[in-house]
Motif scaffolding. Structure first.
Motif, PDB file in Angstrom:
ATOM      1  N   PHE A   1       0.835  -1.204   0.000  1.00 20.21           N
ATOM      2  CA  PHE A   1       0.000   0.000   0.000  1.00 20.21           C
ATOM      3  C   PHE A   1       0.872   1.259   0.000  1.00 20.21           C
ATOM      4  O   PHE A   1       0.621   2.204   0.741  1.00 20.21           O
ATOM      5  N   TYR A   2       1.889   1.237  -0.844  1.00 18.93           N
ATOM      6  CA  TYR A   2       2.835   2.339  -0.989  1.00 18.93           C
ATOM      7  C   TYR A   2       2.106   3.668  -1.179  1.00 18.93           C
ATOM      8  O   TYR A   2       2.477   4.687  -0.595  1.00 18.93           O
ATOM      9  N   PHE A   3       1.051   3.648  -1.993  1.00 17.26           N
ATOM     10  CA  PHE A   3       0.324   4.875  -2.342  1.00 17.26           C
ATOM     11  C   PHE A   3      -0.437   5.447  -1.154  1.00 17.26           C
ATOM     12  O   PHE A   3      -0.842   6.609  -1.174  1.00 17.26           O
ATOM     13  N   ILE A   4      -0.647   4.659  -0.112  1.00 13.42           N
ATOM     14  CA  ILE A   4      -1.271   5.163   1.121  1.00 13.42           C
ATOM     15  C   ILE A   4      -0.208   5.405   2.189  1.00 13.42           C
ATOM     16  O   ILE A   4      -0.225   6.415   2.896  1.00 13.42           O
ATOM     17  N   THR A   5       0.717   4.457   2.304  1.00  8.99           N
ATOM     18  CA  THR A   5       1.699   4.495   3.397  1.00  8.99           C
ATOM     19  C   THR A   5       2.617   5.706   3.317  1.00  8.99           C
ATOM     20  O   THR A   5       2.851   6.390   4.326  1.00  8.99           O
ATOM     21  N   LYS A   6       3.151   5.988   2.122  1.00 14.37           N
ATOM     22  CA  LYS A   6       4.104   7.091   2.020  1.00 14.37           C
ATOM     23  C   LYS A   6       3.431   8.444   2.231  1.00 14.37           C
ATOM     24  O   LYS A   6       3.972   9.290   2.956  1.00 14.37           O
TER      25      LYS A   6
ATOM     26  N   ILE B   1      -9.786   0.334   8.114  1.00 13.54           N
ATOM     27  CA  ILE B   1      -8.840  -0.771   7.978  1.00 13.54           C
ATOM     28  C   ILE B   1      -7.593  -0.388   7.174  1.00 13.54           C
ATOM     29  O   ILE B   1      -6.473  -0.580   7.651  1.00 13.54           O
ATOM     30  N   PRO B   2      -7.704   0.167   5.935  1.00 15.48           N
ATOM     31  CA  PRO B   2      -6.458   0.539   5.221  1.00 15.48           C
ATOM     32  C   PRO B   2      -5.672   1.632   5.919  1.00 15.48           C
ATOM     33  O   PRO B   2      -4.433   1.634   5.885  1.00 15.48           O
ATOM     34  N   VAL B   3      -6.372   2.570   6.564  1.00 19.36           N
ATOM     35  CA  VAL B   3      -5.665   3.610   7.318  1.00 19.36           C
ATOM     36  C   VAL B   3      -4.906   2.983   8.477  1.00 19.36           C
ATOM     37  O   VAL B   3      -3.760   3.339   8.772  1.00 19.36           O
ATOM     38  N   PHE B   4      -5.542   2.014   9.138  1.00 20.45           N
ATOM     39  CA  PHE B   4      -4.927   1.305  10.257  1.00 20.45           C
ATOM     40  C   PHE B   4      -3.624   0.639   9.815  1.00 20.45           C
ATOM     41  O   PHE B   4      -2.572   0.796  10.447  1.00 20.45           O
ATOM     42  N   PHE B   5      -3.675  -0.099   8.709  1.00 26.30           N
ATOM     43  CA  PHE B   5      -2.484  -0.805   8.253  1.00 26.30           C
ATOM     44  C   PHE B   5      -1.421   0.161   7.733  1.00 26.30           C
ATOM     45  O   PHE B   5      -0.222  -0.078   7.912  1.00 26.30           O
ATOM     46  N   ALA B   6      -1.830   1.250   7.088  1.00 20.55           N
ATOM     47  CA  ALA B   6      -0.854   2.228   6.605  1.00 20.55           C
ATOM     48  C   ALA B   6      -0.117   2.869   7.780  1.00 20.55           C
ATOM     49  O   ALA B   6       1.106   3.022   7.757  1.00 20.55           O
ATOM     50  N   LEU B   7      -0.866   3.243   8.816  1.00 15.82           N
ATOM     51  CA  LEU B   7      -0.230   3.842   9.988  1.00 15.82           C
ATOM     52  C   LEU B   7       0.657   2.828  10.687  1.00 15.82           C
ATOM     53  O   LEU B   7       1.754   3.162  11.158  1.00 15.82           O
TER      54      LEU B   7
END
Length: 612
Positions: free
Chosen positions: A369-374, A466-472
């Motif tokens: 999830f590079y596009f969210i994580t970075k 959920i995606p915000v949780f994993f990105a953080l």
């Protein structure tokens, strides 16, 4: 069980499974014990220091790089200390604002590097991080550069026993150094080494053929690591070989992948990666890395290998350049770079842009999830720059995310409120058509259309989280900027679990709690906010679903207790904001908030059970 209740139960189970699986993969380290045993065995095995695995040699042979500086025989012990090993050879000091160390003038290896800005623990007086160490120590890890001879080279090429002359007393960002060695045939080898303020060495190798005969040379660079490193073993982070090789893209190989699988090793070193242009090869830990960066405009061969020496593995990532044929009087130059240091985001990205290094930002494991994580990291880093506290940055980013998704969340909560408002009509439909499931579903769908209700809208707030949780989680776990970053009070490392525990009364009882029972203040706050959020809705009539919703906050409290404190703080804060938002929307739609009634029922049921 009603359709709405079934949907909520399924959602609750799915969310529980997602978090449980994440917890299992991210924190269960099945290899940790095995790797610890290997590390212990290798403390003695490395007393026999054998030859390094060779680079792929051109036809006709030549001198292979990587032989150890000091060859030991069975029964011979290593130097007593790292300091003694460093004193065993002539050295050129390295001094920069961020690191200190030395270059071994016997072999010209960069094999002594300490990161002055990073420490083993956040405690005052903790030892700084030691990144590179000489070959005759317990854990050798170093970088080496030079030439391989293609065929016979009169007088030979420099090797690990060559003692170089230097024109300076120390290597600093302001003063590069030039090392020189001339062989018996008159071939002159020079190596100019410069270093910047952060983590990059630039190595320019020059060879002048004064032998009277034509010679062929191949430039190379390598990083070598002896013994099985003590990796964390988490699914969420890659540790081991890493690189980008031309159009092959990012390559990630675990130590075991290379050490244990001969067919795999053959694939890694095969012709498919020969003559690539652009990229780099190296070895990465969670926060630190060493990487060889060849000239991005010329072709090279990248390779990862593992060989055994005295029972201990020796891992090597290397890059071999194209042949340079020198007639008498001709010279050749090869420029390479070495990244050796902390994987700071701005520094790594800056090198990639400044020197055109292909996909160098992937040295940091941003994940799928590079596009969210970075972007998540950049948002947190921006607010850290404003407030000087990553914990505060997490709180602010959570609010901004709430605002960003406010229209969708409002729709979801409004739909949930409407669902509660039409509960009597839904119950009446179920009673009227209880034996006719098809007719019951048809009437319910007509009710949803008439009242403009989306029956699955209540899932969106959870699915968004959920995606915000994993990105953080990924940002907290992999970026060095979060390492040892304090919040307030007892939380001195947002990337580590909350250190307190309710089972020793948060430190009042002098008892060190087991890991399973280390449930700190913030996990408890998170569990309470989840409990309040669930109790705002009517209790489901089904006893199984009721039990699931009752125990879910407790289960999540224990599961998230071992997660980074920053992630738990985010979850608790997000729950609190969700409670406020949901309560406001429910009041606006005239829907009763069931919180106090549900708590009274729970307490009343508990008292009744106690009396019984």
């Amino acid at each position: 069980m009603r359709d709405e209740d079934s949907r909520n139960l399924i959602l609750a189970i799915v969310l529980s499974v997602i978090v449980f699986v994440a917890w299992t993969y991210f924190y269960a380290a099945p290899q940790a014990q095995r790797e610890a045993e290997l590390a212990a065995q290798q403390q003695t095995a490395q007393a026999v220091d054998a030859a390094q695995p060779n680079l792929p040699l051109p036809s006709g042979g030549g001198i292979a790089p990587g032989a150890p500086t000091q060859t030991l025989v069975p029964g011979q012990s290593l130097p007593a200390t790292r300091e003694a090993a460093l004193a065993a050879a002539p050295r050129l000091p390295i001094s920069t604002p961020s690191k200190e160390g030395s270059i071994n003038l016997r072999g010209a290896r960069i094999d002594d590097l300490i990161l002055k800005d990073y420490f083993e623990t956040p405690e005052p007086g903790s030892d700084p991080i030691v990144l590179l160490s000489p070959s005759n120590t317990a854990n050798p890890y170093y970088a080496e550069f030079g030439w391989i001879g293609g065929g016979e080279v009169p007088g030979g090429v420099p090797d690990s026993q060559t003692v170089w002359e230097t024109d300076a007393d120390a290597l600093t960002p302001q003063s590069p150094v030039t090392l020189t060695w001339t062989n018996e045939a008159g071939i002159v080898f020079e190596r100019e080494i410069s270093v910047d303020q952060d983590a990059l060495f630039t190595i320019e190798d020059r060879a002048l053929n004064q032998s009277g005969e034509p010679i062929t040379l191949y430039p190379y660079g390598l990083v070598s690591r002896h013994g099985m490193p003590n990796v964390l073993g988490y699914f969420v982070i890659h540790e081991g070989f890493i690189g980008v090789l031309g159009d092959e893209g990012l390559q990630e190989w675990g130590y075991d992948d290379i050490a244990e699988a001969d067919p795999l090793r053959a694939a890694v070193t095969g012709e498919v990666w020969r003559d690539v242009t652009g990229g780099w090869v190296g070895i990465t830990d969670k926060y630190w890395a060493t990487a060889i960066v060849p000239d991005q405009e010329t072709s090279f061969t990248g390779r990862y290998t593992a060989e055994s020496a005295g029972g201990a593995p020796i891992f090597q990532a290397d890059a071999l350049g194209a042949a340079r044929t020198l007639a008498p009087g001709e010279s050749a130059t090869s420029t390479k770079r070495l990244f050796a240091g902390a994987k700071e985001v701005d520094v790594v990205d800056g090198y990639g842009e400044a020197y055109g290094i292909r996909q160098f930002d992937l040295l940091i494991d941003w994940g799928w999830f590079y596009f969210i994580t970075k972007p998540m990291f950049y948002a947190l880093d921006f607010f850290f720059g404003v407030f000087g506290n990553f914990g505060v940055a997490i709180l602010i980013v959570t609010v901004l995310l709430k605002i960003l998704f406010l229209p969708l969340a409002n729709k979801s909560y409004a739909s949930m409120a409407k669902m509660k408002a039409v509960q009597p009509e839904m119950m009446a439909i179920r009673e009227r058509w209880g034996d006719d499931r098809m007719k019951q579903q048809q009437e319910l769908m007509d009710l949803y259309k008439r009242e403009k209700i989306n029956p699955v809208a209540g899932c969106w707030p959870v699915l968004i989280q959920i995606p915000v949780f994993f990105a953080l989680y990924k940002v907290l776990f992999v970026t060095i900027e979060m390492r040892h970053a304090p919040f307030f009070g007892w939380v001195q490392d947002l990337a580590a679990p909350d250190p307190t525990s309710i089972f020793n009364l948060f430190g009042l009882i002098p008892w060190e709690t087991p890991a399973l029972l280390t449930v700190g203040v913030w996990p408890i706050v998170m569990g309470l906010t989840m409990f309040v959020q669930m109790k705002m809705n009517p209790e489901p009539p089904d006893p199984v679903q009721k039990a699931v919703f009752t125990w879910m906050p407790v289960i999540f409290t224990f599961m998230l207790a071992s997660f980074p404190a920053g992630l738990v703080i985010y979850w608790a804060w997000n729950n609190f904001l969700s409670v406020l938002q949901q309560g406001f929307i429910m009041r606006r739609h005239g829907v009763k908030i069931e919180l106090w009634d549900n708590i009274k029922k729970m307490l009343g049921g508990g008292r009744a059970a106690a009396k019984g």
